[in-house]
Write an enzyme that holds these catalytic residues in place. Structure first.
Site, PDB file in Angstrom:
ATOM      1  CD  GLU A 100      -2.540  -0.878   2.820  1.00  0.00           C
ATOM      2  OE1 GLU A 100      -2.346   0.149   3.504  1.00  0.00           O
ATOM      3  OE2 GLU A 100      -3.261  -1.806   3.192  1.00  0.00           O
TER       4      GLU A 100
ATOM      5  CG  ASP B 133      -2.764   7.546   9.292  1.00  0.00           C
ATOM      6  OD1 ASP B 133      -2.734   6.305   9.333  1.00  0.00           O
ATOM      7  OD2 ASP B 133      -2.982   8.197   8.259  1.00  0.00           O
TER       8      ASP B 133
END
Lengths: 270, 411
Positions: free
Chosen positions: A49, A60
């Site tokens: 990814e 995140d």
């Protein structure tokens, strides 16, 4: 069949889960990120990814925030991301992009899908796009022949699991826990139950279910690989690059970490 | 007064869309919580017991209805137009923010949650949230950019006194937008116990419409007050727009009144041409930011561009999606007011009316001066005075040179 689909089928035929690694493009700089990707693939990652660094990464945790922040400071653009995708595809691994939605919309949804396919990318993971808002992306990814990976979470209702899996192609990303990216001491107990529930939603399609969030070592990878089709690891790779005194030792650490995770997915009893 | 009406505008589409704007650009993990909030609010809106409890708080705790003040002296600086100030500055905690906070805090209890998180820039929304949590016995955590905790140390102390924990956010640009990001990260990890008490009409559905409903009282009261005072509707309504909560609140009651012009004034900072501003509609472009599609300050790659304004409360690189729609449809007009123009209006209101406005609200006052000059002395302009300026005394004193040696000279 996209490269992603054939990689997942290959892993399945070997009786194991696929190993999927995440790295922001441009971290620590564009050239070096290509070398880190190569080390991840050399160590055993089947799928990469490639993260598109974004100024407001609400999903995140601190490690990936820092890595993506460094990539932005280094001036990484979407064109650079596509260049890293091209280099990733050249390693033989399947190349995905993981991106918050606004940069793709700004690039132009159709143009991004076309350029992604041209770069040899297999598909895109969109963590802040739910199928209800994805009309133009579904059309564009269909037109470009790209896989389309949406996320499911422990809080998803059965109806939403079905909706999300039906809209996904390649695999569906099961977020193992309620929280942001980052390493955890233990794999969340909610992960296995979520995969079970998601399998109900994919019974007809056979869509693979891959698990991410919080997986930080080989033992955890083995634990998840026992019930998932793929194991997704991100922060652990970023952390090894951040901790290394120089790039070369970082690459060694990344290769070794990928190998540890690779042993984990192969050791899992399935 | 009829404060319990929450009319749904006819342009609000399914899924919280306002034309091409709005919607829900959120991680799947938050969808269940957003659905829960939306369903709880729909129920609460039509529950007479909930409305009665909220209205009692608004009357007895906040001090509603807030007065309407004829700014007879300031009028001379607005082309002679009659200027009516809707005095949200006189609410408990000093701004309109309390309207939304009390409603969502009650909703938190109704949903059986015990913990509230919120973002704050200057500290107004954080103080209001800490206040409501103290009143209702809810645990309270406020996320605030580290830069802002330094600039607004007094508000940090206020929140602490009210029992809230203030968490400085040390990532990104360390300002309001980063505090919002951090609140979303907290929420996704603690959603079973926690409500995210978002402070403006932005974010994913249902926040823009729920926060609008809770501020509708501003416009509903003002419309009746203006009719009673003047015998007619105002010619224009002016409000400042950061995220846009006070502006939506005062606009909403007038949207069906086609003769009433609606003006939103964004923070123009050093001037939209300089790039140092927070005028998302005037100087931004459509994009997706923090859960909604709206006008955003962004670069050619879709990365968020930091905003600038002398007013911390307007210093946000996006705007609520309903404003984006109102701008698109032409029902409301938006323009930028520079720091300098806002501070001149701030000074004038202090000197002519004895009212120290919040610097945010001074943007609306500066806008009213322009509207008044255009419409002339026969016009009536309703201005949302969204907050008081006590929090801004340091900023204003520094701006006008009233501190240190210069302060001595000006005394």
């Amino acid at each position: 069949m996209t490269t992603l689909q054939s990689k997942l089928a290959e892993a399945r035929s070997q009786g194991r889960a696929a190993l999927i690694g995440y790295l922001p493009a441009g971290f620590p700089d564009v050239e070096s990120s290509v070398r880190v990707v190569q080390a991840m693939v050399d160590g055993g990652c089947d799928v990469i990814e490639v993260g598109l660094p974004y100024s407001d990464p609400t999903m995140d945790g601190p490690t990936i925030q820092r890595a993506a922040g460094m990539a932005l400071e280094a001036g990484t653009t979407p064109k650079d991301v596509l260049a890293v995708v091209r280099a990733t595809a050249a390693t033989g691994a399947a190349a995905l992009v993981m991106s918050y939605w606004n940069p793709i919309e700004r690039y132009g949804v159709e143009a991004f899908a076309a350029d992604m396919a041209d770069a040899g990318g297999s598909g895109v993971i969109t963590p802040d796009l739910i199928p209800e808002e994805a009309g133009p992306w579904i059309a564009a990814s269909d037109a470009a022949g790209l896989d389309r990976i949406f996320l499911v979470a422990p809080s998803s209702t059965d109806a939403r699991l079905k909706l999300t899996c039906d809209a996904s192609r390649g695999f569906v990303y099961a977020a193992s826990l309620m929280g942001v990216t980052g390493t955890r001491a233990k794999v969340s107990g909610t992960a296995e139950r979520l995969v079970e529930r998601t399998r109900e939603a994919t019974r007809d399609s056979g869509l693979p279910v891959c698990v991410g969030l919080g997986i930080s070592n080989g033992a955890q990878a083995a634990e998840v690989a026992a019930y998932a089709d793929g194991v997704i690891v991100g922060a652990g790779f970023c952390q090894r690059v951040l901790d290394a005194p120089d790039l070369e030792s970082g690459l060694d650490a990344v290769r070794a970490f990928a190998a540890e995770l690779g042993e984990g997915v192969r050791a899992a009893a399935r | 007064m009829n404060t319990d009406a929450h009319p749904v505008p006819d342009y609000l589409g399914e899924g919280g869309h306002y034309g091409r704007f709005g919607g829900r650009f959120s991680p799947e993990a938050l969808v269940a919580a957003l659905d829960e909030v939306a369903a709880a609010w729909e129920e609460a809106k039509s529950d007479p017991a909930f409305q009665a409890e909220l209205n009692t708080l608004l009357a007895e705790y906040t001090g509603r209805p807030s007065p309407l003040t004829d700014a007879r002296n300031f009028s001379a600086h607005c082309g002679g137009a009659r200027v009516l100030l809707k005095r949200e500055d006189l609410n408990h905690t000093g701004s309109h923010k309390i309207n939304n906070v009390l409603g969502q805090a009650l909703l938190t209890k109704r949903m059986g949650k015990t913990r509230v998180i919120a973002e704050t820039g200057a500290g107004q929304h954080g103080v209001a949230t800490a206040t409501a949590c103290a009143l209702m016995g809810l645990e309270c955590v406020i996320y605030m950019g580290e830069e802002d905790t330094r600039r607004q140390a007094l508000n940090v102390a206020r929140m602490n006194m009210l029992g809230a924990e203030v968490v400085p956010v040390t990532i990104g640009s360390r300002t309001l937008k980063d505090a919002v990001n951090e609140a979303f990260r907290d929420w996704v990890a603690n959603v079973d116990t926690t409500h995210y008490l978002l402070g403006t009409v932005a974010g994913p559905h249902p926040f823009p419409s729920m926060v609008r409903d809770l501020h509708y009282v501003i416009g509903a009261e003002a419309r009746e007050q203006v009719l009673e005072r003047t015998g007619a509707l105002p010619d224009a309504v002016a409000a400042c727009v950061g995220g846009g909560s006070n502006a939506i609140g005062v606009f909403a009651a007038f949207i069906p009144d086609e003769s009433v012009r609606l003006y939103g004034f964004e923070a123009g900072g050093d001037g939209v041409g300089t790039g140092r501003h927070a005028a998302s509609i005037t100087g931004g472009s459509p994009g997706v930011f923090q859960g909604t599609r709206t006008f955003v300050l962004q670069d050619e790659y879709g990365q968020t561009v930091p905003s600038h304004s002398i007013s911390a409360g307007l210093d946000y690189p996006a705007v609520g999606p309903e404003h984006a729609w109102l701008a698109d449809s032409g029902r409301a007009s938006y323009a930028a007011v520079t720091d300098a123009a806002a501070m001149e209006a701030f000074r004038l209101l202090c000197r002519t009316e004895g009212i120290i406005p919040a610097i945010e609200s001074a943007h609306a006052l500066a806008g009213a001066r322009e509207i008044g000059a255009e419409l002339g002395p026969d016009a009536t302009i309703l201005v949302s005075l969204s907050g008081r300026g006590d929090k801004d005394v340091n900023t204003a004193a520094a701006y006008f040179g009233l501190t240190g040696d210069e302060g001595e000279r000006n005394r």
